[in-house]
Every structure is written in structure tokens, then in C-alpha cells.
Design an enzyme around this catalytic site. Structure first.
Site, short mmCIF file in Angstrom:
data_model
loop_
_atom_site.label_atom_id
_atom_site.label_comp_id
_atom_site.label_asym_id
_atom_site.label_seq_id
_atom_site.Cartn_x
_atom_site.Cartn_y
_atom_site.Cartn_z
N ASP A 1 0.87 -1.18 0.00
CA ASP A 1 0.00 0.00 0.00
C ASP A 1 0.91 1.22 0.00
OD1 ASP A 1 -1.72 2.11 0.47
OD2 ASP A 1 -2.92 1.05 1.96
N HIS A 2 1.01 1.90 -1.15
CA HIS A 2 1.99 2.98 -1.25
C HIS A 2 1.66 4.16 -0.34
CE1 HIS A 2 -1.05 4.18 -4.28
NE2 HIS A 2 -0.71 5.41 -3.97
N HIS B 1 -6.91 1.98 0.95
CA HIS B 1 -5.98 2.98 1.50
C HIS B 1 -6.52 3.63 2.77
CE1 HIS B 1 -3.57 2.54 -2.01
NE2 HIS B 1 -4.35 3.22 -2.81
#
Length: 505
Positions: free
Chosen positions: A189-190, A252
Site C-alpha cells: 500500500d503505497h 488505503h
């Protein structure tokens, strides 16, 4: 001032990138790996093997990555460093569902281990369409490429989406864990690679003045905003199957929520942190269909004018149904049913074509029980806020009240601000460096575990089901360049609150 301990370079390993000719590789992965090499965190004995369908030679692949790095990298390219880096890049062409591809890959890995001393450790990065996750994992297993023997490790990184609903997430997890062990799977998950996201735990747990007030007694409500000024940017076909809720909020934003609201872990070990995240996600109140509709808002952008430029509506975007009912904006109110957060609302919103790009987490604190200075305010009485700005600027702001200099008592809101400039000149990053490094050293704390993914879908399912059973009739319902539909403002104003950005920008 004491210096921070210098992190050690990762162990020798190879990084295999499936989908190596794609956008993510040139924009994020290769620049991140180059940055890690410049920080001396990439092992000296390292190799990159690109896997994609195109028939390319090693030289052509290297040249293309070099051009992309010069154009898209976050720092100037050092010819000496790039020369060493370039020599460790190779290419393996073939289809992802063809066993012959994996035979060629096995030969390339054996050559890498022999000639480049990568020790048999491998990270497989699946930068591909989600439909290929299970296929590639199965093919890797059947080719014997994920077996861990003689102290060698094999790890697989996958990008979201991790399913499109609870059933598909469970199916994907089952397929992955049938050929991989859970400790080998790194769901990336950036958003959690951003410095401020990582700072959330440090700020909260490393400062004694905040942890005692991180609860329902002192915090009135919490807001999470992920706003984008762009539209769907040619991703109409994808967006028609996803929508704003699945694309950003369920993954996110729910994971950011878990990070800020979880109980303190017993240690900073990856499993200890992930255990607490799962508990938090399972504490989100499961809503009834009626509550889901009352506590959520859907939006879709229409035409608008921003900076004198006319913007098209979502329904006019390429590969979008002209009668589409897919949301490009979502706002929801969640309640967490545990001892710490009972009664504290969490408001989440995300959307396309909003006035500006920003990701913020805002804590609003309760007001003092007696307003002694109500008649001495220079501006409207405002409570204390704590704001974490995650992108594009990264920083932390605390809003307090203070006396204006002068002979009389008169107060106004002031901001105490921290940004990363206080650490001196910092190299710009892609946000993937820490995540790639963590995978190479085996730190799982910022990656999603299978039960985390399923717990997030379990919380999201009642909302998606209620939306599916009650299609909207008023799309498009907000103009491009505005903060979303009016209903989103009313959602939070029902509780006598206001969106932070709407108040202050």
C-alpha cells in the site's frame, strides 16, 4: 544531537518484476531501487530481472530504463552508480500463463545467483493486472521458484486491488495461500510508504503528551480526506468496475484508519502491529442498510471550469457508460465500537476533480468545559486541531488558541507547524523506497495480511450492498472543481461539524 543508527543494507537478492514494461516500473520501482542504491541500502550483490510479454533484449531493456530514470527519477543520475546498476539488469520475455516463461526465469535466476552472487533470495513483484496474481503465484510454485530452502527466502509483492468484494478477496487469499505461505505474501500500500503516514505511530506513541488524550474523552471527531484534482485520466474502463469507494476508501483509507485508531502494539514487530490493525478493523460498526444510506454519500463529477479551463463530466470520459452510475466521490461516517473510540465519529471522504490534491488526517479535540474567553475572541471560537498532511506536502500542524500581544486579553487561533524541511535538505522520494527495503529485510509492519484485507471488506460490504440495492438517480451531482456534492457537507453538518478543508481553504 545523537545520530540515528545507520540502517544496514539488505541481504543479497534478486528482484523479479512481472509487468516490467509497465508504467509503475519506470515511474516508481526503478527510481526507488536506484534511490536505495544511492543510500547504500541496496545490497551490493543485487539483480533486477524484468518479465513482460514484449520480446526485448537485455540491452534494449537497460537502455529504456536508463532513459526513463533520467526523465522520471527523483534525483540526478550518477553515471558511475548507474553503470553498476545497469549491469545488474536483465530481461525475460514471455506470457505470464506459459510454463516456458518460468523455465526461462528459473535459468535467469540461477545465472544471477552464480554470476551476481544474489544468494538465492528473491523478491517477486507482481506489477500486473489483478487477474494475473493467482496465475503467476501458481506458475511460480509449479516451477519450484517459491520454495524456501537452506535459509533462502522467496517473497511475493502484490499491488491492490485485493479483490473487488469480500467473496473475491477470500477467493484470492485462498488461491495465494494454497501455493505460498502467508509470511511470503507482501500486499503493498503505497500510502503507507509516505513519511507522514509512518510518522503517525511515532508521533502518537513516542510523545507522552499525546497518547493519554488519544481517546473518546478528549477527541471529538476525526476526518480523513483523500482528494484529487484530476479526473479518471484515461482509466474510465477500470473506474467503471471500481468507483471511488473501492479504488481508494476501502483499502488505503481503511488502512490509514486502522493505523491511527488501533491500540498500541506490544512491540514494533510486524505481526504485533498487524494484530492490532485487524482488531481495529473488526471493531468498525457493521451498519444496517438504512444506516448505510443515511451515513454515506455518493457523487459523480459533472462539467466545470477550473482556472479558466472547461472540464468534461465523468460520463463524457473515454470508456465510460454515458449513463454511468459509478461514483467518483464518496463520503462516509463510521463508528468504532471499542472502549477507546465509542461515540467518536470518523468521517472519510475521497473524490476526483476536487479543488486540489491533498491527503489529510484531522483530529478535532473537544472544547474546554467553560469558555472563559468567549467575549475576548478576535476570530470565531475554534477548537484545537491536530492535522497530519500526507500529500502533496508532508507535515504536522497543531491549532491552538493564544493571546494576541497587547494590554488587553484577546485571543485567536494560531498554528504550530512541523514540516520535513526542519531535517534539512532531503532527497525527494517516490514513496516506494521504504516498502521495497522493508520487503527485502522481511519487515511486514506496513504490508497487509490476509485477515486485514478480509476485515476491511467485511466493514465495507454492508455499504456496497446498500448502494447496489439503491441506485442513485441524480448523477452527476457535483461540478468539477468543487468539494463534492452538497449532501457530503450536510452529512457532517448534521453533527454540527465542518470539513476541515472547506473551512480553511
Amino acid at each position: 544531537m545523537d545520530a540515528c543508527p545507520i540502517p544496514q543494507a539488505a541481504e543479497p537478492c534478486a528482484l523479479v518484476i512481472f509487468g516490467a514494461s509497465g508504467d509503475l516500473t519506470k515511474r516508481k520501482l526503478v527510481p526507488s531501487l536506484y534511490n536505495l542504491a544511492s543510500y547504500h541500502l541496496l545490497p551490493a550483490d543485487f539483480s533486477i530481472i524484468g518479465v513482460a510479454r514484449r520480446p526485448l533484449t537485455d540491452e534494449v531493456f537497460r537502455d529504456q530504463l536508463g532513459k526513463d530514470l533520467a526523465e522520471l527519477g527523483t534525483q540526478p543520475v550518477d553515471p558511475n552508480l548507474w553503470g553498476r546498476f545497469r549491469g545488474r539488469i536483465s530481461y525475460c520475455g514471455g506470457n505470464f500463463d506459459d510454463p516456458a516463461t518460468y523455465k526461462k526465469l528459473a535459468e535467469a535466476l540461477a545465472e544471477s545467483e552464480k554470476n551476481l552472487k544474489t544468494s538465492g533470495n528473491v523478491v517477486f513483484y507482481l506489477s500486473v493486472q489483478p487477474d494475473y496474481f493467482a496465475t503467476i503465484a501458481r506458475q511460480l510454485s509449479e516451477a519450484g521458484l517459491v520454495a524456501e530452502e537452506n535459509g533462502r527466502w522467496r517473497r511475493v509483492i502484490i499491488e491492490k486491488p485485493f479483490g473487488h468484494d469480500l467473496a473475491s478477496a477470500r477467493e484470492l487469499n485462498a488461491k495465494l495461500t494454497s501455493v505460498l505461505q502467508e509470511h511470503q505474501i507482501y500486499r503493498i500500500d503505497h500510502y503507507l510508504g509516505k513519511e507522514t503516514a509512518q510518522n503517525l505511530l511515532v508521533f502518537r506513541l513516542g510523545n507522552a503528551i499525546f497518547e493519554p488524550i488519544w481517546n473518546r474523552r478528549y477527541i471529538d471527531h476525526v476526518q480523513l480526506t483523500v482528494a484529487e484534482s484530476i479526473g479518471v485520466e484515461g482509466r474510465g474502463a477500470f473506474y467503471e468496475t471500481a468507483g471511488a469507494f473501492r479504488d481508494v476508501m476501502q483499502n488505503h483509507m481503511f488502512m490509514l484508519l486502522a493505523l491511527i485508531a488501533m491500540e498500541p502494539p506490544t512491540s514494533l514487530e510486524g505481526e504485533a502491529i498487524r494484530n492490532e490493525k485487524v482488531k481495529l478493523l473488526r471493531s468498525i460498526r457493521r451498519t444496517t442498510p438504512e444506516e448505510a444510506l443515511w451515513n454515506t454519500v455518493r457523487g459523480q463529477y459533472g462539467e466545470g471550469v477550473v482556472g479558466g479551463k472547461k472540464l468534461t463530466a465523468y460520463r463524457q470520459e473515454p470508456n465510460v457508460n454515458p449513463d454511468s452510475r459509478v461514483e467518483t466521490f464518496a463520503a462516509i461516517k463510521l463508528m468504532i465500537e471499542n472502549w477507546r473510540w465509542a461515540g467518536v465519529p470518523f468521517y472519510l471522504r475521497s473524490g476526483k476533480r476536487l479543488p486540489r490534491r491533498t491527503t489529510q488526517i484531522v483530529f478535532r479535540f473537544k472544547t474546554p468545559p467553560l469558555s472563559l474567553f468567549a467575549t475576548n475572541e478576535a476570530d470565531p471560537i475554534a477548537p484545537n486541531y491536530l492535522i497530519f498532511s500526507i500529500q502533496p506536502e508532508e507535515g504536522i500542524t497543531i491549532q491552538v488558541r493564544a493571546k494576541i500581544p497587547g494590554p488587553t486579553i484577546c485571543t485567536r487561533s494560531v498554528r504550530l507547524e512541523f514540516d520535513y524541511d526542519q531535517f534539512g535538505d532531503l532527497q525527494p522520494t517516490t514513496g516506494y523506497e521504504k516498502l521495497l527495503y522493508d520487503c527485502m529485510v522481511g519487515d511486514t509492519s506496513l504490508f497487509h495480511r490476509s485477515d486485514m484485507v478480509e476485515a476491511a471488506w467485511e466493514a465495507a460490504s454492508p455499504i456496497l450492498e446498500a448502494w447496489n440495492n439503491n441506485p442513485v438517480e441524480d448523477f452527476p451531482n457535483y461540478a468539477s472543481g468543487t468539494w463534492g456534492p452538497e449532501a457530503a457537507t450536510k452529512l457532517i453538518e448534521r453533527d454540527n461539524h465542518h470539513w476541515w478543508s472547506a473551512e480553511n481553504h
